[in-house]
Scaffold this active site. Structure first.
Site, short mmCIF file in Angstrom:
data_model
loop_
_atom_site.label_atom_id
_atom_site.label_comp_id
_atom_site.label_asym_id
_atom_site.label_seq_id
_atom_site.Cartn_x
_atom_site.Cartn_y
_atom_site.Cartn_z
N GLN A 101 0.85 -1.19 0.00
CA GLN A 101 0.00 0.00 0.00
C GLN A 101 0.89 1.24 0.00
O GLN A 101 1.77 1.38 0.85
CB GLN A 101 -0.90 0.00 1.23
CG GLN A 101 -1.92 1.12 1.24
CD GLN A 101 -2.71 1.14 2.53
OE1 GLN A 101 -2.25 1.68 3.53
NE2 GLN A 101 -3.91 0.56 2.50
N TYR A 170 -5.57 10.94 4.37
CA TYR A 170 -4.28 11.18 3.74
C TYR A 170 -4.47 11.94 2.42
O TYR A 170 -5.60 12.27 2.03
CB TYR A 170 -3.54 9.86 3.55
CG TYR A 170 -3.29 9.13 4.85
CD1 TYR A 170 -2.83 9.83 5.97
CD2 TYR A 170 -3.57 7.78 5.00
CE1 TYR A 170 -2.63 9.19 7.18
CE2 TYR A 170 -3.36 7.13 6.21
CZ TYR A 170 -2.91 7.85 7.30
OH TYR A 170 -2.72 7.22 8.51
N ARG A 218 -7.66 1.82 -2.01
CA ARG A 218 -8.36 1.91 -0.73
C ARG A 218 -9.13 3.22 -0.71
O ARG A 218 -8.55 4.30 -0.79
CB ARG A 218 -7.40 1.83 0.45
CG ARG A 218 -8.17 1.68 1.76
CD ARG A 218 -7.32 1.21 2.91
NE ARG A 218 -8.13 0.39 3.81
CZ ARG A 218 -7.75 0.05 5.03
NH1 ARG A 218 -6.58 0.44 5.51
NH2 ARG A 218 -8.52 -0.71 5.78
N GLY A 311 -7.90 -7.26 10.81
CA GLY A 311 -6.67 -6.60 11.22
C GLY A 311 -6.36 -6.71 12.69
O GLY A 311 -5.45 -7.41 13.11
N ARG A 312 -7.13 -6.03 13.53
CA ARG A 312 -6.79 -5.94 14.95
C ARG A 312 -6.86 -7.30 15.65
O ARG A 312 -6.07 -7.56 16.56
CB ARG A 312 -7.71 -4.93 15.64
CG ARG A 312 -7.49 -3.51 15.14
CD ARG A 312 -8.28 -2.47 15.90
NE ARG A 312 -8.15 -1.18 15.26
CZ ARG A 312 -7.12 -0.35 15.43
NH1 ARG A 312 -6.14 -0.69 16.24
NH2 ARG A 312 -7.08 0.81 14.80
#
Length: 332
Positions: A101, A170, A218, A311-312
């Site tokens: 990414q 971002y 994404r 993910g987590r």
């Protein structure tokens, strides 16, 4: 039928199941952004056994002025390639595909620098603390080249694809959101102008990488803020990205990032991924709060997405994917 372990072909990529490890910032690199032994050990542990079909490596900066914070991985220089090759080889040796990414922090930069951070309209993004500078059209051309050069390094390093990061506030997300893009030129205003830089990056990547190298994107599909992006915008944008050559859309939050007040449960971005999945014929990844294999299976069965990102839960338990796949196989 078990949806999680049903194989899928996407262009040149073959996935043995629908389970994806999404990017999680580890801050395990040194000040120079090189791949560290600590980072290699982390991804070796997470990919061990090949239970993930795909691992998307944490967001990595395409240019020094796009570095968000210390410890972030770099794809900004040719000298990074040797370390990136080791990272791709580590994951491939465990039987898993990997995508890098690539990102630019824009006006959300945390770290101090001699230069002010760039943003579409000079708007500083919380929680960044450094006043931003409005980009010129020459700056935009330079950023497009930086994304392209970074993607070429990703391919040379042996990764299976590249993901463009336009979420979580971002730089590219700042162009996408009307809250942070107040430009009056060809890169601001209506939706097609606000995604012009995305489309130009995709076109540049395809020219540099060839038609067969997978490009993912994404997308911060909603800001969950008054005056921000809505799912209606993202449905239209998704169609444009698909037509430009993006092969997979990875759905997340926009300026709200990945934690949204009032959204909870496993797969809390499912309304966004579902709406986008109905609008395009390319696969959609859903992440957000997924803790249990049964929940991932149900989201796939309900058609909320084509892939599930965890993910987590995996950050806490490196055996999560193995246990999930084995539990589903027992129930076949």
């Amino acid at each position: 039928m078990s949806y999680l372990i049903k194989p899928m072909q996407v262009g040149t990529l073959y996935f043995k199941n629908r389970l994806v490890m999404p990017p999680m910032a580890t801050s395990k690199c040194g000040e120079d952004g090189f791949v560290s032994e600590e980072l290699l050990k982390y991804y070796d542990e997470k990919s061990s056994g090949g239970y993930f079909s795909l691992i998307i490596i944490e967001h990595s900066y395409v240019r020094e002025d796009g570095k968000l914070k210390e410890g972030q991985l770099s794809v900004s220089k040719d000298r990074d390639i040797d370390g990136l090759k080791k990272l791709a080889e580590t994951i491939h040796n465990n039987g898993t595909k990997c995508v890098m990414q690539i990102s630019h922090s824009g006006g959300q930069r945390f770290r101090e620098s001699k230069d002010r951070p760039l943003s579409p309209s000079g708007i500083q993004i919380p929680p960044g603390e450094i006043p931003a500078k409005e980009m010129t059209e020459d700056n935009i051309k330079e950023i497009i080249k930086a994304f392209t050069d970074a993607a070429v390094r990703v391919k040379e390093a042996g990764f299976d694809g590249v993901e463009i990061h336009s979420a979580h506030g971002y730089l590219l997300n700042q162009f996408y959101s009307p809250l942070t893009n107040k430009r009056k030129d060809a890169y601001g205003g209506d939706l097609k102008n606000r995604i012009r830089i995305h489309l130009e990056i995709v076109q540049s990547l395809k020219e540099a990488l060839g038609e067969d190298f997978p490009i993912l994107l994404r997308l911060g599909a909603a800001d969950y803020m008054e005056g921000g992006t809505r799912i209606e915008d993202s449905i239209e944008a998704a169609r444009e990205f698909r037509n430009a050559g993006v092969c997979i859309l990875d759905v997340s939050g926009g300026l709200c990032r990945y934690d949204v007040a009032g959204l909870s449960g496993q797969g809390y971005f499912a309304p966004l991924s579902y709406a986008i999945k109905q609008a395009v014929d390319i696969p959609v990844i859903l992440t957000g709060g997924i803790q249990e294999a049964g929940a991932a299976e149900a989201l796939l069965a309900e058609g909320k997405a084509d892939f599930i990102g965890v993910g987590r839960a995996v950050l806490k338990d490196s055996m999560w994917a193995k246990n999930a796949i084995q539990s589903l196989q027992l129930n076949l």
